[in-house]
Write a protein that holds these residues in place. Structure first.
Motif, PDB file in Angstrom:
ATOM      1  N   ILE A   1      28.782  57.725  33.241  1.00  0.00           N
ATOM      2  CA  ILE A   1      29.320  58.924  33.528  1.00  0.00           C
ATOM      3  C   ILE A   1      30.741  58.519  34.473  1.00  0.00           C
ATOM      4  O   ILE A   1      31.967  58.959  34.372  1.00  0.00           O
ATOM      5  N   TRP A   2      30.619  57.655  35.555  1.00  0.00           N
ATOM      6  CA  TRP A   2      31.721  57.182  36.267  1.00  0.00           C
ATOM      7  C   TRP A   2      32.528  56.337  35.314  1.00  0.00           C
ATOM      8  O   TRP A   2      33.817  56.549  35.314  1.00  0.00           O
ATOM      9  N   GLY A   3      32.091  55.459  34.473  1.00  0.00           N
ATOM     10  CA  GLY A   3      32.930  54.806  33.518  1.00  0.00           C
ATOM     11  C   GLY A   3      33.837  55.526  32.630  1.00  0.00           C
ATOM     12  O   GLY A   3      35.044  55.068  32.426  1.00  0.00           O
ATOM     13  N   ARG A   4      33.808  56.704  32.295  1.00  0.00           N
ATOM     14  CA  ARG A   4      34.374  57.748  31.391  1.00  0.00           C
ATOM     15  C   ARG A   4      35.650  58.217  32.397  1.00  0.00           C
ATOM     16  O   ARG A   4      36.788  58.304  32.055  1.00  0.00           O
ATOM     17  N   VAL A   5      35.220  58.363  33.791  1.00  0.00           N
ATOM     18  CA  VAL A   5      36.463  59.077  34.597  1.00  0.00           C
ATOM     19  C   VAL A   5      37.169  57.675  34.927  1.00  0.00           C
ATOM     20  O   VAL A   5      38.426  57.651  34.620  1.00  0.00           O
ATOM     21  N   ALA A   6      36.807  56.453  34.974  1.00  0.00           N
ATOM     22  CA  ALA A   6      37.495  55.281  35.543  1.00  0.00           C
ATOM     23  C   ALA A   6      38.373  55.144  34.123  1.00  0.00           C
ATOM     24  O   ALA A   6      39.590  54.532  34.338  1.00  0.00           O
TER      25      ALA A   6
ATOM     26  N   ALA B   1      13.668  56.808  32.820  1.00  0.00           N
ATOM     27  CA  ALA B   1      13.033  56.981  31.713  1.00  0.00           C
ATOM     28  C   ALA B   1      13.055  58.329  30.834  1.00  0.00           C
ATOM     29  O   ALA B   1      13.020  58.194  29.667  1.00  0.00           O
ATOM     30  N   THR B   2      13.712  59.044  31.591  1.00  0.00           N
ATOM     31  CA  THR B   2      13.857  60.635  30.952  1.00  0.00           C
ATOM     32  C   THR B   2      15.133  60.759  30.131  1.00  0.00           C
ATOM     33  O   THR B   2      15.570  61.398  29.649  1.00  0.00           O
ATOM     34  N   VAL B   3      15.999  59.678  30.455  1.00  0.00           N
ATOM     35  CA  VAL B   3      17.436  59.778  30.129  1.00  0.00           C
ATOM     36  C   VAL B   3      17.598  59.012  28.907  1.00  0.00           C
ATOM     37  O   VAL B   3      17.331  57.837  28.753  1.00  0.00           O
ATOM     38  N   ALA B   4      18.474  59.792  27.891  1.00  0.00           N
ATOM     39  CA  ALA B   4      18.712  59.076  26.734  1.00  0.00           C
ATOM     40  C   ALA B   4      20.122  58.910  26.567  1.00  0.00           C
ATOM     41  O   ALA B   4      21.119  59.769  26.844  1.00  0.00           O
ATOM     42  N   LEU B   5      20.702  57.692  26.454  1.00  0.00           N
ATOM     43  CA  LEU B   5      22.196  57.311  26.671  1.00  0.00           C
ATOM     44  C   LEU B   5      22.502  56.871  25.303  1.00  0.00           C
ATOM     45  O   LEU B   5      21.711  56.243  24.515  1.00  0.00           O
ATOM     46  N   THR B   6      23.640  57.519  24.708  1.00  0.00           N
ATOM     47  CA  THR B   6      24.000  57.427  23.106  1.00  0.00           C
ATOM     48  C   THR B   6      25.356  56.585  22.981  1.00  0.00           C
ATOM     49  O   THR B   6      26.013  56.207  21.981  1.00  0.00           O
ATOM     50  N   GLU B   7      25.713  55.782  24.145  1.00  0.00           N
ATOM     51  CA  GLU B   7      26.775  55.081  24.286  1.00  0.00           C
ATOM     52  C   GLU B   7      26.701  53.888  25.384  1.00  0.00           C
ATOM     53  O   GLU B   7      25.900  54.201  26.347  1.00  0.00           O
TER      54      GLU B   7
ATOM     55  N   LEU C   1      17.896  67.025  31.626  1.00  0.00           N
ATOM     56  CA  LEU C   1      17.696  68.253  31.048  1.00  0.00           C
ATOM     57  C   LEU C   1      18.840  68.642  30.331  1.00  0.00           C
ATOM     58  O   LEU C   1      18.638  69.323  29.252  1.00  0.00           O
ATOM     59  N   GLU C   2      19.834  68.056  30.330  1.00  0.00           N
ATOM     60  CA  GLU C   2      21.153  68.382  29.637  1.00  0.00           C
ATOM     61  C   GLU C   2      21.735  67.165  29.084  1.00  0.00           C
ATOM     62  O   GLU C   2      21.651  66.118  29.595  1.00  0.00           O
ATOM     63  N   THR C   3      22.025  67.305  27.804  1.00  0.00           N
ATOM     64  CA  THR C   3      22.796  66.305  27.010  1.00  0.00           C
ATOM     65  C   THR C   3      24.157  65.889  27.650  1.00  0.00           C
ATOM     66  O   THR C   3      25.360  66.846  28.120  1.00  0.00           O
ATOM     67  N   ILE C   4      24.450  64.579  27.605  1.00  0.00           N
ATOM     68  CA  ILE C   4      25.905  64.097  28.192  1.00  0.00           C
ATOM     69  C   ILE C   4      26.752  64.125  27.006  1.00  0.00           C
ATOM     70  O   ILE C   4      26.465  63.253  25.914  1.00  0.00           O
ATOM     71  N   GLU C   5      27.560  64.899  26.932  1.00  0.00           N
ATOM     72  CA  GLU C   5      28.475  65.058  25.592  1.00  0.00           C
ATOM     73  C   GLU C   5      29.249  63.969  25.972  1.00  0.00           C
ATOM     74  O   GLU C   5      29.914  63.465  26.683  1.00  0.00           O
ATOM     75  N   THR C   6      29.830  63.287  24.682  1.00  0.00           N
ATOM     76  CA  THR C   6      30.460  62.234  24.406  1.00  0.00           C
ATOM     77  C   THR C   6      31.807  62.421  23.588  1.00  0.00           C
ATOM     78  O   THR C   6      31.886  63.413  23.115  1.00  0.00           O
ATOM     79  N   ALA C   7      32.535  61.566  23.613  1.00  0.00           N
ATOM     80  CA  ALA C   7      33.925  61.690  23.271  1.00  0.00           C
ATOM     81  C   ALA C   7      34.746  60.452  22.394  1.00  0.00           C
ATOM     82  O   ALA C   7      35.933  60.262  22.446  1.00  0.00           O
ATOM     83  N   ASP C   8      33.825  59.700  22.212  1.00  0.00           N
ATOM     84  CA  ASP C   8      33.987  58.342  21.455  1.00  0.00           C
ATOM     85  C   ASP C   8      35.046  57.493  22.370  1.00  0.00           C
ATOM     86  O   ASP C   8      35.869  56.645  21.845  1.00  0.00           O
ATOM     87  N   VAL C   9      34.727  57.544  23.557  1.00  0.00           N
ATOM     88  CA  VAL C   9      35.203  56.710  24.578  1.00  0.00           C
ATOM     89  C   VAL C   9      34.732  55.067  24.575  1.00  0.00           C
ATOM     90  O   VAL C   9      35.332  54.224  24.481  1.00  0.00           O
TER      91      VAL C   9
END
Length: 334
Positions: free
Chosen positions: A300-305, A221-227, A114-122
């Protein structure tokens, strides 16, 4: 981004090294004043299992970390500490660590339904393979519900694992679907089947892990990943060792750690927990942290790691220390 070759990631601008140098000086003074902080390292060297540092050590180290980075010390909440990460991110000019990740730890991370996963060019950008499915079309039938055979054949193991997660604040149980919906404040929730993965360890004991099949429930199937996540390769660890040994020092020491409940350390945004529900026996359960099996969980975990990798790389000289983070298993060489 920081999971693979974080020593290269921090070369992007000088802010990493400036702040890292200040932290390095603080760490060395801290170890001189608190030699007991190094007892955990000696335990690891002799093969003794450890669970973490003494609370007093952690509290004092955190206060010095924040002061070094120009932040006022604040009360530490349970779980991953957004303030410690935020202070470092602002000091070095790291967008993800300064703004996005602390927000996820405070308010919960979006899983992209329902909410977009904000990215930061990681991580590198990718185009979605297909148009995401409308989450409003997802349904679950409670009548005759069963999990996978692996979970149904070991009901006590499954319940023990879930209750252990409940004790950590990762999930909640409900006696009925109406009570679950009332808690979530929604009209419907999506149930996902559970699978039990069992591995035999070297000493003959069993290690159990629960997997949420968010693919079959079509939540994924409802999730859109952009990275796309970037993991280290085996060759990276080999190159790290080779590079360090070329420095002509006496030898090489490695340390491998396992981050306990890695995905589960990241809370979920309240608005999306209706998509991380399940049923075990007569109990309904909602997970309020990242689940194994979620399409966006590795990212998501990868961004924290990756942020952890960049923090380590900013503090240490790459000619004496290297780190590769294989999902939830950091491999360090010194």
């Amino acid at each position: 981004g920081g999971m693979r070759r974080p020593d290269r990631s921090v070369l992007s601008h000088d802010g990493y090294r400036r702040a890292g140098g200040h932290l390095r000086d603080m760490v060395e003074r801290f170890v001189d004043e608190y030699p007991e902080a190094m007892e955990i390292a000696e335990s690891l060297r002799t093969g003794i299992s450890v669970t973490g540092f003494d609370e007093a050590i952690k509290t004092e180290f955190r206060e010095r970390w924040l002061r070094t980075l120009g932040f006022s010390a604040s009360v530490r909440a349970s779980g991953p500490d957004p303030t410690t990460l935020e202070a470092w991110g602002m000091a070095v000019g790291d967008l993800d660590a300064a703004r996005i990740l602390p927000s996820w730890l405070r308010k919960g991370a979006p899983i992209g339904v329902l909410e977009t996963i904000e990215t930061a060019d990681v991580f590198p950008e990718v185009s979605p393979d297909e148009v995401p499915k409308n989450p409003d079309t997802l349904t679950s039938c409670v009548a005759g519900w069963s999990n996978y055979a692996s979970a149904e054949e070991e009901p006590q193991v499954v319940m023990d694992l879930l209750q252990k997660q409940e004790s950590k604040g990762h999930c909640k149980f409900f006696d009925s679907m109406p009570k679950l919906l009332e808690y979530l404040q929604v009209d419907s929730a999506v149930l996902t089947k559970l699978a039990l993965i069992t591995k035999i360890k070297g000493d003959g004991t069993k290690k159990h892990r629960l997997i949420w099949d968010l693919l079959r429930s079509e939540v994924n199937a409802t999730v859109a990943l952009t990275e796309r996540i970037v993991l280290p390769r085996i060759q990276d660890a080999v190159d790290d060792a080779s590079d360090l040994l070329r420095q002509g020092r006496a030898g090489l020491e490695r340390l491998a750690l396992d981050i306990c409940d890695a995905f589960h350390n990241i809370p979920l945004r309240d608005s999306e927990t209706r998509f991380t529900c399940g049923k075990a026996g007569n109990q309904f359960v909602v997970f309020e942290v990242l689940c194994m099996g979620g399409k966006s969980s590795p990212n998501i975990w990868g961004r924290v790691a990756a942020a952890i990798g960049r923090i380590l790389a900013s503090i240490f000289d790459p000619d004496e220390f290297r780190c590769e983070i294989y999902v939830d298993d950091p491999l360090m060489a010194v």
